[in-house]
Write an enzyme that holds these catalytic residues in place. Structure first.
Site, PDB file in Angstrom:
ATOM      1  N   THR A  41      91.787  63.111 -75.937  1.00 22.68           N
ATOM      2  CA  THR A  41      93.016  63.146 -75.137  1.00 22.68           C
ATOM      3  C   THR A  41      92.879  64.016 -73.886  1.00 22.68           C
ATOM      4  N   GLY A  42      91.718  64.635 -73.695  1.00 18.15           N
ATOM      5  CA  GLY A  42      91.517  65.505 -72.535  1.00 18.15           C
ATOM      6  C   GLY A  42      91.015  64.740 -71.312  1.00 18.15           C
ATOM      7  N   LEU A  92      83.791  66.952 -77.500  1.00 16.95           N
ATOM      8  CA  LEU A  92      84.456  67.460 -76.295  1.00 16.95           C
ATOM      9  C   LEU A  92      85.638  68.368 -76.620  1.00 16.95           C
ATOM     10  N   ALA A  93      86.087  68.382 -77.863  1.00 10.88           N
ATOM     11  CA  ALA A  93      87.296  69.156 -78.190  1.00 10.88           C
ATOM     12  C   ALA A  93      87.054  70.643 -77.976  1.00 10.88           C
ATOM     13  N   SER A 116      89.864  74.893 -73.778  1.00  5.94           N
ATOM     14  CA  SER A 116      88.927  74.871 -72.653  1.00  5.94           C
ATOM     15  C   SER A 116      89.336  75.764 -71.479  1.00  5.94           C
ATOM     16  N   TYR A 172      91.415  82.171 -81.952  1.00  6.17           N
ATOM     17  CA  TYR A 172      91.599  80.722 -82.018  1.00  6.17           C
ATOM     18  C   TYR A 172      90.490  80.017 -81.226  1.00  6.17           C
ATOM     19  N   THR A 201      78.566  74.410 -71.232  1.00  5.43           N
ATOM     20  CA  THR A 201      79.241  74.731 -69.981  1.00  5.43           C
ATOM     21  C   THR A 201      78.479  75.712 -69.107  1.00  5.43           C
ATOM     22  N   GLU A 239      79.811  78.059 -67.781  1.00  7.44           N
ATOM     23  CA  GLU A 239      80.349  79.385 -68.088  1.00  7.44           C
ATOM     24  C   GLU A 239      79.359  80.223 -68.902  1.00  7.44           C
ATOM     25  N   TYR A 255      85.927  82.453 -74.329  1.00 11.87           N
ATOM     26  CA  TYR A 255      85.589  81.024 -74.263  1.00 11.87           C
ATOM     27  C   TYR A 255      84.077  80.845 -74.158  1.00 11.87           C
ATOM     28  N   LYS A 271      81.371  79.217 -76.759  1.00 12.86           N
ATOM     29  CA  LYS A 271      80.521  78.082 -76.360  1.00 12.86           C
ATOM     30  C   LYS A 271      79.040  78.424 -76.509  1.00 12.86           C
ATOM     31  N   HIS A 303      83.917  70.079 -63.440  1.00  6.24           N
ATOM     32  CA  HIS A 303      84.167  68.725 -62.937  1.00  6.24           C
ATOM     33  C   HIS A 303      85.655  68.436 -63.057  1.00  6.24           C
TER      34      HIS A 303
HETATM   35  P1  NAP Z   1      90.527  69.381 -71.684  1.00  2.00           P
HETATM   36  O1  NAP Z   1      91.105  68.414 -70.703  1.00  2.00           O
HETATM   37  O2  NAP Z   1      91.144  70.709 -71.851  1.00  2.00           O
HETATM   38  O3  NAP Z   1      90.522  68.634 -73.107  1.00  2.00           O
HETATM   39  C1  NAP Z   1      90.283  69.332 -74.290  1.00  2.00           C
HETATM   40  C2  NAP Z   1      90.446  68.395 -75.461  1.00  2.00           C
HETATM   41  O4  NAP Z   1      90.214  69.102 -76.686  1.00  2.00           O
HETATM   42  C3  NAP Z   1      91.872  67.800 -75.571  1.00  2.00           C
HETATM   43  O5  NAP Z   1      91.766  66.475 -76.031  1.00  2.00           O
HETATM   44  C4  NAP Z   1      92.485  68.664 -76.662  1.00  2.00           C
HETATM   45  O6  NAP Z   1      93.548  68.056 -77.353  1.00  2.00           O
HETATM   46  C5  NAP Z   1      91.282  68.829 -77.574  1.00  2.00           C
HETATM   47  N1  NAP Z   1      91.442  69.917 -78.530  1.00  2.00           N
HETATM   48  C6  NAP Z   1      91.743  71.210 -78.283  1.00  2.00           C
HETATM   49  N2  NAP Z   1      91.818  71.903 -79.429  1.00  2.00           N
HETATM   50  C7  NAP Z   1      91.576  71.020 -80.431  1.00  2.00           C
HETATM   51  C8  NAP Z   1      91.530  71.125 -81.849  1.00  2.00           C
HETATM   52  N3  NAP Z   1      91.750  72.277 -82.473  1.00  2.00           N
HETATM   53  N4  NAP Z   1      91.243  70.012 -82.567  1.00  2.00           N
HETATM   54  C9  NAP Z   1      91.035  68.821 -81.958  1.00  2.00           C
HETATM   55  N5  NAP Z   1      91.075  68.657 -80.605  1.00  2.00           N
HETATM   56  C10 NAP Z   1      91.340  69.743 -79.868  1.00  2.00           C
HETATM   57  O7  NAP Z   1      88.972  69.610 -71.392  1.00  2.00           O
HETATM   58  P2  NAP Z   1      87.969  68.739 -70.496  1.00  2.00           P
HETATM   59  O8  NAP Z   1      88.019  69.234 -69.108  1.00  2.00           O
HETATM   60  O9  NAP Z   1      88.146  67.308 -70.786  1.00  2.00           O
HETATM   61  O10 NAP Z   1      86.562  69.238 -71.083  1.00  2.00           O
HETATM   62  C11 NAP Z   1      85.965  68.588 -72.200  1.00  2.00           C
HETATM   63  C12 NAP Z   1      84.993  69.545 -72.865  1.00  2.00           C
HETATM   64  O11 NAP Z   1      83.976  69.904 -71.936  1.00  2.00           O
HETATM   65  C13 NAP Z   1      85.579  70.851 -73.351  1.00  2.00           C
HETATM   66  O12 NAP Z   1      84.885  71.224 -74.522  1.00  2.00           O
HETATM   67  C14 NAP Z   1      85.266  71.833 -72.252  1.00  2.00           C
HETATM   68  O13 NAP Z   1      85.204  73.148 -72.762  1.00  2.00           O
HETATM   69  C15 NAP Z   1      83.929  71.325 -71.798  1.00  2.00           C
HETATM   70  N6  NAP Z   1      83.581  71.547 -70.395  1.00  2.00           N
HETATM   71  C16 NAP Z   1      84.444  71.173 -69.408  1.00  2.00           C
HETATM   72  C17 NAP Z   1      84.094  71.337 -68.087  1.00  2.00           C
HETATM   73  C18 NAP Z   1      85.010  70.928 -66.963  1.00  2.00           C
HETATM   74  O14 NAP Z   1      84.797  71.378 -65.836  1.00  2.00           O
HETATM   75  N7  NAP Z   1      85.982  70.078 -67.214  1.00  2.00           N
HETATM   76  C19 NAP Z   1      82.839  71.893 -67.761  1.00  2.00           C
HETATM   77  C20 NAP Z   1      81.978  72.241 -68.795  1.00  2.00           C
HETATM   78  C21 NAP Z   1      82.346  72.048 -70.106  1.00  2.00           C
HETATM   79  P3  NAP Z   1      95.091  68.119 -76.788  1.00  2.00           P
HETATM   80  O15 NAP Z   1      95.187  67.019 -75.791  1.00  2.00           O
HETATM   81  O16 NAP Z   1      95.887  67.912 -78.025  1.00  2.00           O
HETATM   82  O17 NAP Z   1      95.260  69.475 -76.179  1.00  2.00           O
HETATM   83  N1  GDD Z   2      93.136  78.517 -63.575  1.00  2.00           N
HETATM   84  C1  GDD Z   2      93.277  79.268 -62.479  1.00  2.00           C
HETATM   85  N2  GDD Z   2      94.534  79.481 -61.963  1.00  2.00           N
HETATM   86  N3  GDD Z   2      92.163  79.785 -61.890  1.00  2.00           N
HETATM   87  C2  GDD Z   2      92.332  80.516 -60.767  1.00  2.00           C
HETATM   88  C3  GDD Z   2      93.582  80.763 -60.200  1.00  2.00           C
HETATM   89  C4  GDD Z   2      94.742  80.227 -60.823  1.00  2.00           C
HETATM   90  O1  GDD Z   2      95.867  80.414 -60.391  1.00  2.00           O
HETATM   91  N4  GDD Z   2      93.401  81.498 -59.080  1.00  2.00           N
HETATM   92  C5  GDD Z   2      92.094  81.705 -58.958  1.00  2.00           C
HETATM   93  N5  GDD Z   2      91.420  81.110 -59.980  1.00  2.00           N
HETATM   94  C6  GDD Z   2      89.971  81.152 -60.191  1.00  2.00           C
HETATM   95  C7  GDD Z   2      89.551  81.604 -61.592  1.00  2.00           C
HETATM   96  O2  GDD Z   2      89.642  83.024 -61.703  1.00  2.00           O
HETATM   97  C8  GDD Z   2      88.135  81.071 -61.624  1.00  2.00           C
HETATM   98  O3  GDD Z   2      87.267  81.968 -60.995  1.00  2.00           O
HETATM   99  C9  GDD Z   2      88.195  79.787 -60.789  1.00  2.00           C
HETATM  100  O4  GDD Z   2      89.453  79.846 -60.070  1.00  2.00           O
HETATM  101  C10 GDD Z   2      88.145  78.500 -61.586  1.00  2.00           C
HETATM  102  O5  GDD Z   2      89.103  78.585 -62.632  1.00  2.00           O
HETATM  103  P1  GDD Z   2      89.460  77.315 -63.542  1.00  2.00           P
HETATM  104  O6  GDD Z   2      89.840  76.165 -62.693  1.00  2.00           O
HETATM  105  O7  GDD Z   2      90.454  77.776 -64.568  1.00  2.00           O
HETATM  106  O8  GDD Z   2      88.082  76.905 -64.204  1.00  2.00           O
HETATM  107  P2  GDD Z   2      86.908  77.770 -64.841  1.00  2.00           P
HETATM  108  O9  GDD Z   2      85.755  77.724 -63.888  1.00  2.00           O
HETATM  109  O10 GDD Z   2      87.365  79.088 -65.298  1.00  2.00           O
HETATM  110  O11 GDD Z   2      86.562  76.915 -66.154  1.00  2.00           O
HETATM  111  C11 GDD Z   2      86.423  75.503 -66.086  1.00  2.00           C
HETATM  112  O12 GDD Z   2      85.080  75.160 -65.840  1.00  2.00           O
HETATM  113  C12 GDD Z   2      84.161  75.545 -66.855  1.00  2.00           C
HETATM  114  C13 GDD Z   2      82.767  75.109 -66.396  1.00  2.00           C
HETATM  115  O13 GDD Z   2      82.223  76.069 -65.545  1.00  2.00           O
HETATM  116  C14 GDD Z   2      86.916  74.922 -67.423  1.00  2.00           C
HETATM  117  O14 GDD Z   2      86.949  73.528 -67.335  1.00  2.00           O
HETATM  118  C15 GDD Z   2      85.978  75.299 -68.555  1.00  2.00           C
HETATM  119  O15 GDD Z   2      86.375  74.627 -69.754  1.00  2.00           O
HETATM  120  C16 GDD Z   2      84.551  74.884 -68.169  1.00  2.00           C
HETATM  121  O16 GDD Z   2      83.658  75.247 -69.188  1.00  2.00           O
END
Ligand code: NAP
Ligand code: GDD
Length: 352
Positions: free
Chosen positions: A10-11, A80-81, A84, A95, A127, A129, A151, A155, A181
């Protein structure tokens, strides 16, 4: 017909991966957690697809994870869950560890206990991160990790558990180390989508300004749709390996804001001492304040600079992202200018 199980369906990434796998004629199963209100809006378009089945489960519950693996016996699992949100993980560290670290262990054990070690391929959503306080620039598969948040630490556990199950049990278990992304399906409280929806509201006369945290952090932002193709390719290799997926460009939050306003023909000028909470972004034409700093948005420990080197993915997977920073910002702003006019937007933003 290949069977894939997606957790986190669902993400944001779940949406694009479901689309991709259905197009590739997979039978797709999605693990969906119970929610008091519907949480499937991102995949609503696919809900009636004959090859998609949603199953109720939760990554914090090993019984449901194991049952779903037993019932579906998938060829591929995309884990992917996750909780995040890096910032929120400081408020919910236990949690986050349960879902993002132990959740992965539960899934890998479910594969083993169902005797699927040789049958099921496993993708872990690792990630950038993990690199945290970066030890080298740019970051590759070989760069040492230094996580900076609950987080990222959770990970890190999942990263090594995946490697360990590959080495210990010969499983096809892999990590995609993905840099940020984004897309129009990005959650509203990540910085890019926060900026693009707020810019859209400003241009539609729905708000005067918005607040933001750290302007200086730099990220390697790519387009989510292209990254799920990389995930799939990682699982199609002859042998399991970990891969970085990234654009190789880095930009600051400040630059993202400037680029987003440029899409609507507003030039931002920064006033006040740089890096202070008094700094603000004004419309260069009329001096109206459009962006203010909110100290509450700063994190206890920040990741200052991420930039990935995806050469290995290019060489082995033939994967190379086409959408770079400017085009990504344009895709998101263009989408959100229309999106915030929808009636349900007012409800959605208050729920965020
Ligand atoms: P997202 O939009 O936050 O989606 C997270 C998903 O995990 C949602 O479907 C959420 O369900 C589900 N989830 C959370 N807690 C759960 C639980 N306890 N049991 C089952 N499902 C659960 O994240 P995303 O951006 O698609 O990212 C996908 C994955 O890639 C994540 O693991 C994230 O940490 C990782 N990642 C993301 C990025 C990025 O930039 N997007 C980069 C590197 C790694 P609900 O819809 O119910 O909340
Ligand atoms: N969310 C958020 N909100 N971030 C902010 C804000 C704000 O108002 N203002 C500044 N930032 C800065 C954060 O401090 C961080 O340095 C940067 O913007 C990016 O924040 P996010 O968009 O929340 O993403 P992230 O880089 O911390 O994490 C995302 O990318 C990771 C991969 O590098 C998430 O998708 C993670 O799940 C993923 O692993």
């Amino acid at each position: 017909m290949k069977k894939a199980l997606i957790t986190g369906i669902t993400g944001q990434d779940g949406h694009y991966l479901t689309d991709l796998l259905l197009q590739k004629n997979y039978k797709v199963y999605g693990l969906v957690r119970r929610n008091s209100s519907p949480n499937t809006h991102r995949i609503n378009a696919f809900l009636n697809h004959p090859n998609l089945t949603l199953l109720s489960g939760d990554m914090s519950d090993s019984i449901s994870v194991s049952r779903i693996v037993a019932d579906t016996r998938p060829d591929e699992i995309y884990n992917l869950a996750a909780m995040s949100h890096v910032g929120l993980s400081f408020n919910q560290p236990e949690y986050t560890a349960d879902v993002d670290a132990l959740g992965t262990l539960r899934m890998l054990e479910a594969i083993r206990s169902n005797k699927l070690e040789k049958a099921t391929r496993f993708y872990q959503a690792s990630t950038s991160e993990l690199f945290g306080k970066v030890q080298e620039v740019p970051q590759t598969e070989k760069t040492p990790f230094h996580p900076r948040s609950p987080y990222a630490i959770a990970k890190l556990y999942s990263y090594w558990t995946t490697v360990n199950y590959r080495e210990a049990y010969g499983m096809f278990a892999t990590n995609g180390i993905l840099f940020n992304h984004e897309s129009p399906h990005r959650g509203l409280n990540f910085v890019t989508r926060k900026i693009t929806t707020n810019v859209a509201e400003i241009v539609n006369g729905m708000r005067s300004h918005f607040t933001i945290g750290n302007l200086e952090s730099k990220r390697d932002w790519g387009y989510a749709k292209e990254y799920v193709e990389g995930m799939w390719r990682i699982l199609q290799q002859d042998s399991p390996k970990d891969f970085v997926l990234a654009t190789g460009e880095t930009h600051s939050v400040r630059e993202f804001i400037e680029a987003a306003f440029e899409c609507v023909d507003i030039k931002i000028e920064w006033k006040g001492p740089k890096g202070s909470v008094e700094e603000c972004g004004v419309n260069a034409k009329n001096n109206e304040v459009l962006v203010k700093i909110d100290p509450q948005q700063f994190r206890p420990a920040e990741v200052d600079l991420l930039i990935g080197d995806a050469s290995l993915a290019k060489k082995d997977l033939g994967w190379e992202p086409k959408v770079k920073f400017q085009e990504l910002v344009e895709i998101m702003v263009k989408h959100d200018i229309e999106y915030v006019k929808q009636p349900y937007w007012q409800v959605e933003k208050t729920l965020c």
